[in-house]
Design an enzyme around this catalytic site. Structure first.
Site, PDB file in Angstrom:
ATOM      1  N   HIS A 220      -6.602 -23.554   6.250  1.00  7.83           N
ATOM      2  CA  HIS A 220      -7.185 -23.094   5.013  1.00  7.83           C
ATOM      3  C   HIS A 220      -7.855 -21.826   5.361  1.00  7.83           C
ATOM      4  CE1 HIS A 220      -6.121 -27.060   3.525  1.00  7.83           C
ATOM      5  NE2 HIS A 220      -6.597 -27.629   4.719  1.00  7.83           N
TER       6      HIS A 220
ATOM      7  N   SER B  67      -7.697   7.936   5.465  1.00 12.82           N
ATOM      8  CA  SER B  67      -7.391   8.103   4.109  1.00 12.82           C
ATOM      9  C   SER B  67      -7.642   9.574   3.637  1.00 12.82           C
ATOM     10  CB  SER B  67      -8.728   6.945   3.426  1.00 12.82           C
ATOM     11  OG  SER B  67      -9.085   7.861   2.185  1.00 12.82           O
TER      12      SER B  67
ATOM     13  N   LYS C   3     -12.301   6.210   7.161  1.00 13.53           N
ATOM     14  CA  LYS C   3     -11.285   5.146   7.413  1.00 13.53           C
ATOM     15  C   LYS C   3     -10.109   5.120   8.751  1.00 13.53           C
ATOM     16  CE  LYS C   3     -10.436   2.889   3.637  1.00 13.53           C
ATOM     17  NZ  LYS C   3     -10.675   1.559   3.612  1.00 13.53           N
TER      18      LYS C   3
ATOM     19  N   GLU D 197       0.748  -3.052   7.394  1.00  8.59           N
ATOM     20  CA  GLU D 197       0.911  -3.268   5.874  1.00  8.59           C
ATOM     21  C   GLU D 197       2.191  -3.104   5.782  1.00  8.59           C
ATOM     22  OE1 GLU D 197      -3.173  -2.223   3.776  1.00  8.59           O
ATOM     23  OE2 GLU D 197      -2.488  -0.586   5.246  1.00  8.59           O
TER      24      GLU D 197
END
Ligand code: ARG
Length: 444
Positions: free
Chosen positions: A143, A264, A270, A277
């Site tokens: 979980h 970024s 970043k 992804e």
């Protein structure tokens, strides 16, 4: 205004051209058989085969075929251009319908092997990772909540077993599609005295498709392959998701190699996990391909329908996506820097040894359900006092149950908890070593 020409609308050459080498391979086997069965004269077959071989060679050198409706027409037209009208005899006792069913199988059988090689390479990378970080202890999750401590190696090796199953699924798929459709012609078979068994031997098929209507109608083998591919992508995307999650500042478990992150355009600090992804997102398209195929096939009357031509974009995209995703995952995994110290530190926080304490009490004869309730109260007590379990004193512990003794406190360190998980398939280090040995044997 531009209007779409119907002939362009039905053309598939822009994508089925990649089947050309397989189309030619099948045609050469067919021409040999036509001569062997005296359906066309041997000398003519030889000219056809020489022509096809030359086209094959030129294609390999990067020469392109003339544009035509589809790959079959393009190859035939080029053959006739080279060897003259005798080239028109190649299509005797054959149809594009059994031809495409053959081409797809020849193509896919090679692609399956190469995807299986990539799966093996990724499994090897996982093993290398597991050996490199052997001994690192992490909080295991259920979980997404801290559950019990695990060896990091054990966690990652889970993926190797998933990929191992994926590989065997592909072998099953390859075995099921291992039958020669050629000789089915358009749908009914042919009146020519062909020798299908000879073609099957030549092209290394172990069986003949036994029903010509089935052979030209079904694409279940593509559905099966793409669904195997969807499972592979599902596994990769779960791994990718963990890379994303684990590299976040909240987790801080890992750092991805610089080349697997990107910056970024606005936020200079970043380093985003873009490769992982994209991997996660590619999965969606492969699922889409599966649905695409299923819907194309659904409700089609037998036998061949031109709808079947549209199976190829879904197939080729799946093959290309799998190949690229598998190729990029192995080096990404090996690029990881692991923050072992942080993983270990977190194991002291979330009461990960609670089950162990309950097990300990259970070993003294207390029913597990009761032990569970007792330890639940102990955890509540610890939470209230901001204590980790292992900082409890023996008198404190015994207030909850008299059967607790000094041994109870000794089982609470994450290292001990891990080592006590000695059941086959468990996370104790000797079991994980056993697992690695077994995997290595399977990969040989
Ligand atoms: N390009 C077609 C396909 O991929 C080949 C078969 C065409 N057959 C036909 N009868 N129109 O399915």
């Amino acid at each position: 205004m531009n209007t779409v020409r119907p002939s362009d609308f039905i053309a598939s050459i822009s994508y089925d051209i990649r089947l050309a080498p397989y189309d030619i391979q099948g045609s050469i086997a067919h021409a040999k058989m036509l001569a062997k069965c005296r359906i066309i004269p041997r000398r003519e077959a030889q000219r056809i085969i020489r022509g096809l071989t030359a086209i094959q060679r030129d294609l390999a050198r990067g020469k392109s075929l003339p544009i035509d409706e589809d790959v079959h027409y393009a190859v035939e037209r080029e053959l006739i251009r080279r060897v003259g009208s005798v080239g028109g005899k190649l299509h005797t006792a054959r149809s594009r319908n059994d031809q495409i069913a053959l081409d797809l199988r020849l193509y896919l059988r090679e692609r399956i092997q190469s995807i299986q090689r990539e799966l093996t390479r990724l499994e090897r990378a996982i093993i290398t990772f597991a050996e490199r970080h052997f001994g690192t202890i992490m909080p295991g999750f259920t979980h997404l909540q801290h559950a019990q401590p695990l060896l990091l190696s054990h966690h990652l090796l889970a993926y190797a077993w998933m990929l191992q199953r994926d590989k065997t699924r592909l072998s099953d798929c390859a075995r099921r599609m291992d039958e020669l459709p050629l000789g089915s012609a358009a749908l009914a078979g042919t009146s020519f005295p062909i020798d299908r068994a000879a073609v099957a031997r030549d092209l290394r098929f172990s069986r003949l498709a036994e029903n010509s209507v089935d052979a030209v109608s079904d694409r279940d083998f593509l559905v099966e392959f793409v669904s195997d591919g969807a499972l592979i992508m599902m596994h990769l995307s779960r791994l990718a998701e963990e890379m994303v999650l684990w590299s976040s500042p909240e987790f801080l478990f890992i750092e991805l190699g610089a080349e697997f992150t990107s910056g970024s355009s606005i936020m200079p600090q970043k380093r985003n996990p873009d490769v992982a992804e994209v991997l996660r997102a590619e999965t969606g398209r492969v699922y889409g391909n599966l649905i695409n195929l299923l819907v194309i096939l659904k409700g089609l009357p037998l036998s061949y329908n031109r709808d079947l031509q549209e199976d190829k974009p879904a197939l080729f995209d799946t093959v290309d996506t799998l190949q690229a995703c598998l190729e990029v995952t192995a080096p990404m995994l090996l690029s990881l820097r692991v923050n072992a110290e942080r993983m270990r530190r977190l194991c002291d926080r979330g009461y990960l040894s609670a089950t162990e304490l309950a097990d300990y009490l259970t070993e003294t004869g207390v029913p597990f359900r009761e032990a569970h309730g007792i330890v639940k109260r102990i955890v509540a007590y610890c939470r209230e006092h901001g204590l980790p379990l292992e900082r409890l004193s023996l008198p404190e512990l015994r207030r909850f149950h008299p059967r607790f003794d000094s041994g109870a406190l000794a089982v609470l360190s994450p290292e001990r908890v891990v080592e006590r998980k000695r059941s086959p398939g468990g996370t104790a280090s000797f079991r994980v070593r056993e697992q690695i040995r077994h995997l290595k044997r399977l990969l040989q």
